[in-house]
Motif scaffolding. Structure first.
Motif, PDB file in Angstrom:
ATOM      1  N   SER A  97       0.058  85.225 -10.073  1.00 17.57           N
ATOM      2  CA  SER A  97       1.414  85.221  -9.544  1.00 17.57           C
ATOM      3  C   SER A  97       1.765  86.579  -8.973  1.00 17.57           C
ATOM      4  O   SER A  97       1.598  87.597  -9.643  1.00 17.57           O
ATOM      5  CB  SER A  97       2.403  84.872 -10.656  1.00 17.57           C
ATOM      6  OG  SER A  97       3.711  85.209 -10.253  1.00 17.57           O
ATOM      7  N   SER A  98       2.253  86.562  -7.741  1.00 17.09           N
ATOM      8  CA  SER A  98       2.635  87.847  -7.142  1.00 17.09           C
ATOM      9  C   SER A  98       3.966  88.322  -7.706  1.00 17.09           C
ATOM     10  O   SER A  98       4.343  89.467  -7.552  1.00 17.09           O
ATOM     11  CB  SER A  98       2.740  87.689  -5.626  1.00 17.09           C
ATOM     12  OG  SER A  98       3.681  86.679  -5.329  1.00 17.09           O
ATOM     13  N   ILE A  99       4.679  87.423  -8.349  1.00 15.09           N
ATOM     14  CA  ILE A  99       5.985  87.805  -8.895  1.00 15.09           C
ATOM     15  C   ILE A  99       5.886  88.150 -10.370  1.00 15.09           C
ATOM     16  O   ILE A  99       6.362  89.180 -10.820  1.00 15.09           O
ATOM     17  CB  ILE A  99       7.003  86.652  -8.729  1.00 15.09           C
ATOM     18  CG1 ILE A  99       7.115  86.252  -7.264  1.00 15.09           C
ATOM     19  CG2 ILE A  99       8.353  87.058  -9.306  1.00 15.09           C
ATOM     20  CD1 ILE A  99       7.926  84.984  -7.036  1.00 15.09           C
ATOM     21  N   TYR A 100       5.219  87.292 -11.115  1.00 17.04           N
ATOM     22  CA  TYR A 100       5.309  87.415 -12.570  1.00 17.04           C
ATOM     23  C   TYR A 100       4.093  88.060 -13.224  1.00 17.04           C
ATOM     24  O   TYR A 100       4.178  88.514 -14.346  1.00 17.04           O
ATOM     25  CB  TYR A 100       5.598  86.053 -13.206  1.00 17.04           C
ATOM     26  CG  TYR A 100       7.007  85.610 -12.916  1.00 17.04           C
ATOM     27  CD1 TYR A 100       8.069  86.162 -13.624  1.00 17.04           C
ATOM     28  CD2 TYR A 100       7.284  84.686 -11.919  1.00 17.04           C
ATOM     29  CE1 TYR A 100       9.373  85.785 -13.349  1.00 17.04           C
ATOM     30  CE2 TYR A 100       8.584  84.303 -11.634  1.00 17.04           C
ATOM     31  CZ  TYR A 100       9.624  84.861 -12.351  1.00 17.04           C
ATOM     32  OH  TYR A 100      10.905  84.496 -12.082  1.00 17.04           O
TER      33      TYR A 100
ATOM     34  N   GLU B 199       7.638  79.324  -8.722  1.00 11.80           N
ATOM     35  CA  GLU B 199       7.981  80.593  -9.365  1.00 11.80           C
ATOM     36  C   GLU B 199       9.038  81.368  -8.573  1.00 11.80           C
ATOM     37  O   GLU B 199       9.847  82.090  -9.141  1.00 11.80           O
ATOM     38  CB  GLU B 199       6.726  81.448  -9.554  1.00 11.80           C
ATOM     39  CG  GLU B 199       5.970  81.704  -8.248  1.00 11.80           C
ATOM     40  CD  GLU B 199       4.799  82.658  -8.418  1.00 11.80           C
ATOM     41  OE1 GLU B 199       4.718  83.301  -9.462  1.00 11.80           O
ATOM     42  OE2 GLU B 199       3.972  82.741  -7.501  1.00 11.80           O
TER      43      GLU B 199
ATOM     44  N   HIS C  47      12.518  83.023  -9.847  1.00 13.33           N
ATOM     45  CA  HIS C  47      12.821  84.425  -9.602  1.00 13.33           C
ATOM     46  C   HIS C  47      14.207  84.573  -8.963  1.00 13.33           C
ATOM     47  O   HIS C  47      15.020  85.398  -9.398  1.00 13.33           O
ATOM     48  CB  HIS C  47      11.737  84.998  -8.685  1.00 13.33           C
ATOM     49  CG  HIS C  47      11.811  86.478  -8.512  1.00 13.33           C
ATOM     50  ND1 HIS C  47      11.674  87.363  -9.545  1.00 13.33           N
ATOM     51  CD2 HIS C  47      12.045  87.232  -7.402  1.00 13.33           C
ATOM     52  CE1 HIS C  47      11.796  88.595  -9.101  1.00 13.33           C
ATOM     53  NE2 HIS C  47      12.032  88.552  -7.799  1.00 13.33           N
TER      54      HIS C  47
ATOM     55  N   PRO D  23      -2.093  82.381   0.053  1.00  7.84           N
ATOM     56  CA  PRO D  23      -1.624  83.359  -0.951  1.00  7.84           C
ATOM     57  C   PRO D  23      -0.127  83.613  -0.860  1.00  7.84           C
ATOM     58  O   PRO D  23       0.492  84.047  -1.839  1.00  7.84           O
ATOM     59  CB  PRO D  23      -2.402  84.627  -0.609  1.00  7.84           C
ATOM     60  CG  PRO D  23      -3.573  84.170   0.180  1.00  7.84           C
ATOM     61  CD  PRO D  23      -3.202  82.906   0.861  1.00  7.84           C
TER      62      PRO D  23
ATOM     63  N   LEU E  64       3.460  80.040  -6.574  1.00  2.84           N
ATOM     64  CA  LEU E  64       2.817  79.091  -7.491  1.00  2.84           C
ATOM     65  C   LEU E  64       3.817  78.022  -7.912  1.00  2.84           C
ATOM     66  O   LEU E  64       4.988  78.309  -8.185  1.00  2.84           O
ATOM     67  CB  LEU E  64       2.295  79.823  -8.728  1.00  2.84           C
ATOM     68  CG  LEU E  64       1.147  80.808  -8.511  1.00  2.84           C
ATOM     69  CD1 LEU E  64       0.826  81.530  -9.824  1.00  2.84           C
ATOM     70  CD2 LEU E  64      -0.092  80.103  -7.969  1.00  2.84           C
TER      71      LEU E  64
END
Lengths: 614, 237, 189
Positions: A605-608, C67, C71, C134, C138
């Motif tokens: 995950s690029s965020i988490y 996700e 956020h 990418p 997710l």
């Protein structure tokens, strides 16, 4: 070809079972129990056959077959092992016993071995808390299990021994009473004057027959006897209502569906005082004018079935049941034994009657009440085992004798089933009015941190209130006293009991069916440390709705484990709550929510993930 | 015994012996919310949405007999809060996706939520059960995701159609309505059965094929009226 | 009235169809009155991507299916005094949540994606590849209503909500006197 012919033979045998029960739809539970015993499951074909024979729809048969835990719609092993997973058993070493079973059998709980030899499953309290961990193996019970015992037992069973052989190598030669005694200890720790002391044979019945029905009821009323199953309704009043009801048929039903976790007093009465029980039922029949009786024995007590049947046969032979009892012309009364099949709800009066009628064990709409419209619509008296036993003794020794024992409003003696963390678990027959502390002293449970009085539908009390009294007006109980030592986790206990109620709710009404699931989930949140302060109010609020809107006593009491611990152990809850940070829910776990996607996408995950790599 | 009177929310109501609180209320145009009860069917007392306080005790108005001088509380903030909880339980127990449901606008569960002003964030978890859709029958489909276990179809089929194509199976949270056979095609269900008719299923579980979304938004049962309107209008007359 | 500082409102569209944002326009001419009282901060309507300062009201359309939704929602919760879910997707997951109940298997997410991009009877995807750039956030294991991720203060029901209901809610919240909706105005569709 062979398949087809087996099918025919099987269904022929199912048809024979139906014939044996006169193809009577009201005997559906008996039919399905017999089918289950013979075939180890109830197939769709079988349900069709049974439906055809009894004149019901197939879905109606399925409704019964799918309701009771001891009936199965998928094949079960020839030897079905039901492990009691009550909290007392868990604390008494159940996990090690489970592990031993699973290893020895090569199957997990909930599974059946590939060869169809064994099934392993959990079942709620089987009434053996004083000798936990315990299990049912087909129709026999084993107590005080240890991993070593389990390994020996499984080896013997695999070696071709029957479950009965585990009890005694000469099991078949033993009398039903001897068999019961080999399987289960009575653990009578204190015998009182009424039930467990010396009891003359049928003295009460003899005196009753010399009186008018009205006089019998007057005596019961004057004795102050109240129902011993938990609800505490005045017995005399119940009998009087049934006596006054005009009907061609009336019924006396004994509620031996002792299912409240931690209760096992009726087990001991059924073993040691079966004659007194039948005597009490016969007196009730005389009092209200009933000719037919039913003894509803919980499925978990199937090991007592031969004993009860023997007692009934013996009494018929002696003229104590059947036509012209004790030579009194016109006084005819007989009793049939109705086996339950694993459903706590059947302890509820209406559900018990439904079950006797061959229906799923769903409570009935009240009013009308059973005393005017009960079994098959006829006036019916339903009393607990202990209540009938008391009634017989009252007729023998007099109402005043009984009234003088106990306290104001709670007369006579009561059987308490004490289990859990104490030195002397077992049965204590004591007059009403004793304090919990006094009982704990007798049982060697003085160190208790918590005592559950009346089972999960009762009250959990803490040390500071151990002086409360065991009476109808203070701490009412059907008999269960479960002792918990300081090292026990209160929330674990509460969560277990909520899962019990979820399992045992019949599902008829919304609040009990759904609300208890919500309660269970909420308690789980507390245990996981994910609850926030508002959740305490949520528990109380949801509990109040369930109690106020539920259709029967199950839903009206199922939130009690939560409410009574919130009241008496508030710190247990407040210590587990955390105010949410930034009002973000602690229950939402982003890591587990994205873990599937991480694997599928083969990336992080690029965020988490940045935040979580530290 | 002849008629007698009792009170619902301060209104004097006349009842006949043997009448339930709800029956008496219906006759005089007082609506007591209900989901499992339906005119012409046996009372069940299962959904508990008709809970009222009668003589201080909370009871189901559909099964509780009316009694002389009984004082009944129906539309109080407390009772309506209980009802909101119950309707919320039913919503969260199943899978109710109003935006895609063809019963939307005609759905009694939804309309009950409207009537009870159910717009606050739910306190309850969603159970998201896995329930099958049975589209085997040529004219009828069953989307069990939307079933609220009211049992109206069970009683309608048994008592009115004399068929018994539905029944309850299972226990507790697993209790559900099942067809009298492996699927609905293997029962003698017909689209003309009363049990299959639009009025019996309060939600969008029993679907008559090829007639979905027939009424446009604006013309559906509860587009212009709150549920209970048909009963309450009697009072104005 | 005009001397008072304007209330700051932020909006976001998560797993939804943007229909609720479009429905804001159904307030019609009342929008002019409303604009006298409010100022929009972070919102697709202003194209402001980050909070410029703390907001009084955050309005969330859509539930959380990935996700990024989580956020954004958490960011809104941190930066808004009052958080309002608008529309059925925000309230209970809505259409996207259909995958929750239907895809029960050991690997629900894989099954869902395969059904959508490969196996579905109406799928036309010659590459037979499930998109996995990418840059794509997710996906979550299931679709979550907003109230399961953060605390939500109010909800505006509907799919999409009517202009009346939206106005009722906003006017009420801005005046600090929101008492719920007219029963006759409530719709879940």
């Amino acid at each position: 070809m062979t398949q087809a012919s087996t099918f025919e033979t099987d269904q022929d045998q199912v048809a024979l079972i139906c014939e044996r029960h006169q193809k009577d739809p009201h005997r559906m539970l008996d039919i399905l129990r017999d089918v289950q015993d013979q075939f180890r499951w109830i197939s769709r074909e079988t349900m069709a056959t049974v439906a055809g024979k009894t004149g019901l729809t197939q879905v109606a048969v399925e409704g019964v077959a799918s309701f009771y835990a001891f009936l199965s719609l998928t094949p079960r092993g020839r030897v079905t092992i039901r492990l009691c997973d009550d909290i007392v058993d868990r604390f008494a070493g159940l996990p090690a016993v489970v592990e031993a079973f699973e290893n020895a059998l090569g199957i997990a709980v909930g599974q059946t071995s590939a060869d169809g030899a064994f099934s392993l499953e959990y079942t709620p309290c089987i009434g053996l808390c004083d000798q936990a961990p315990a299990a049912m193996i087909n129709d026999v019970v084993l107590t005080g299990l240890t991993p070593e015992k389990v390994r020996e037992m499984v080896a013997a069973l695999k070696g071709g021994k029957r479950p009965e052989d585990l009890i005694s190598h000469r099991f078949d030669a033993l009398s039903p009473y001897e068999r019961a005694k080999r399987m289960v200890k009575n653990n009578v720790r204190h015998a009182g004057a009424v039930l467990l002391g010396p009891v003359p044979e049928d003295a009460g019945l003899m005196k009753a027959l010399a009186q008018t029905p009205a006089a019998i009821i007057d005596q019961i009323a004057a004795s102050g006897l109240r129902g011993c199953g938990g609800a505490g309704f005045t017995t005399g009043m119940k009998w009087r209502f049934a006596e006054q009801a005009e009907a061609d048929r009336k019924f006396i039903i004994c509620n031996a569906d002792e299912g409240e976790p931690g209760t096992f007093k009726d087990r001991v009465l059924l073993t040691e005082r079966p004659h007194l029980l039948i005597e009490g039922m016969t007196i009730a029949a005389r009092a209200v004018g009933a000719r037919e009786g039913i003894l509803y024995l919980r499925g978990e007590y199937v090991y007592l079935r031969p004993l009860i049947e023997e007692v009934l046969a013996e009494r018929r032979a002696k003229g104590l049941l059947g036509k012209a009892i004790m030579g009194v012309e016109g006084f005819d009364f007989d009793i049939r034994l109705q086996m339950g099949a694993g459903a706590y709800i059947c302890g509820e009066e209406g559900a018990l009657i439904s079950s006797c009628e061959g229906l799923p064990g769903e409570p009935k709409t009240r009013p009308p009440f059973p005393v005017t419209c009960g079994y098959l619509g006829f006036p019916t008296v339903v009393n607990n085992v202990e209540t009938f036993c008391h009634a017989a003794r009252i007729l023998d020794c007099g109402a005043q004798w009984f009234f003088d024992m106990g306290t104001e409003g709670s007369h006579g003696t009561k059987l308490f089933s004490v289990s859990g963390d104490c030195i002397n678990p077992g049965i204590y027959e004591l007059p009403y009015g004793l304090s919990v502390r006094a009982l704990l002293e007798m049982a060697g449970g003085e160190d208790a941190a918590a005592v559950l009085v009346g089972g999960p539908s009762g009250t959990m009390i803490a040390r500071d209130t151990f002086d409360r009294k065991l009476t109808f007006d203070d701490l009412a109980t059907g008999g269960a006293i479960v002792v918990f030592s300081p090292e026990r986790n209160i929330l674990e206990i509460v969560e277990y009991y909520m899962s019990f109620f979820v399992h045992e709710s019949c599902g008829y009404c919304t609040p009990c069916r759904v609300g208890n699931v919500f309660l269970q989930k909420a308690v789980a949140k507390f245990r996981q440390g994910l609850a926030n302060p508002a959740d305490i109010a949520y528990l109380k609020d949801l509990s109040a709705t369930i109690i106020e809107t539920s259709r029967c006593g199950l839903g009206m009491t199922s939130p009690n484990p939560i409410l009574s611990t919130l009241e008496n152990f508030p710190l247990v809850y407040s210590a587990m709550v955390k105010p949410p940070k930034d009002r973000i829910r602690a229950t939402f776990d982003i890591q587990s929510a994205i873990s599937d996607a991480r694997v599928l996408a083969k990336r992080r995950s690029s965020i988490y993930d940045k935040d979580f790599t530290k | 015994m002849s008629g007698f009177s009792f009170q619902i929310d301060g209104v004097e109501v006349t009842a006949k012996p043997g009448q339930t609180i709800m029956e008496a209320a219906d006759e005089v145009g007082i609506y007591i919310p209900r989901l499992c009860d339906h005119e012409g069917l046996r009372h069940q007392g299962g959904c508990r949405v008709c809970t009222v306080k009668a003589g201080g005790r909370s009871v189901a108005a559909c099964t509780q007999p009316a009694a002389p001088d009984l004082v009944v509380e129906n539309e109080t903030p407390h009772i309506n809060k209980l009802r909101r909880d119950l309707v919320g339980m039913l919503f969260n127990e199943g899978n109710h996706l109003c935006p895609i449901c063809e019963a939307s606008g005609n759905c009694e569960l939804q309309a009950m939520a409207y009537r009870l002003g159910m717009t606050e964030p739910t306190k309850f978890p969603y159970l998201e059960p896995c329930r099958p859709v049975d589209a085997s029958h040529p004219d009828i489909a069953l989307d069990n995701n939307r079933c609220i276990s009211c049992g109206r179809c069970v009683r309608a089929s048994q008592d009115v159609d004399g068929k018994g194509i539905f029944g309850y199976v299972g226990r507790g949270i697993h209790r559900h309505i099942a067809a009298n056979g492996p699927d609905l095609r293997h029962t003698d269900a017909e689209v003309t059965d009363f049990a299959i008719s639009a009025e019996v299923c309060p939600v969008g579980c029993i679907i008559r094929k090829r007639e979905g979304f027939a009424r446009p938004i604006g013309e559906r049962d509860y587009d212009d009226h709150l549920i209970g309107y048909d009963i309450e209008k009697k009072r104005d007359e | 009235m005009s001397d008072l500082p304007k209330a700051r409102i932020a909006t976001a569209s998560l797993a939804g169809c943007f229909g609720c944002h479009m429905a804001l326009l159904d307030i019609d001419e009342r929008l002019i009155e409303l604009m006298k009282l409010v100022e929009f901060d972070r919102s697709p309507l202003t194209d402001i991507k980050r909070f410029t300062r703390r907001c009084d009201i955050g309005i969330i359309e859509g539930g959380c299916c990935n996700e990024e939704n989580v956020h954004v929602l958490q960011d809104f919760r941190r930066n808004c005094d009052i958080l309002v879910g608008i529309g059925q997707c925000a309230i209970m997951g809505g259409l996207p949540a259909m995958r929750n109940a239907i895809m029960h298997s050991d690997e629900p997410l894989r099954e869902c994606l395969e059904e959508a991009y490969i196996k579905g009877p109406f799928t036309q995807n010659k590459t037979q590849i499930i998109p996995n750039d990418p840059a794509l956030p997710l996906l979550l294991d299931k679709v979550y209503p907003c109230s399961e991720v953060v605390e939500i203060d109010y909800q505006i029901p509907g799919c999409a909500p009517t202009g009346d209901v939206i106005y009722e809610a906003l006017a009420g919240l801005l005046s600090g006197r929101f008492q719920g909706f007219e029963r006759e105005h409530i719709r879940f569709d």
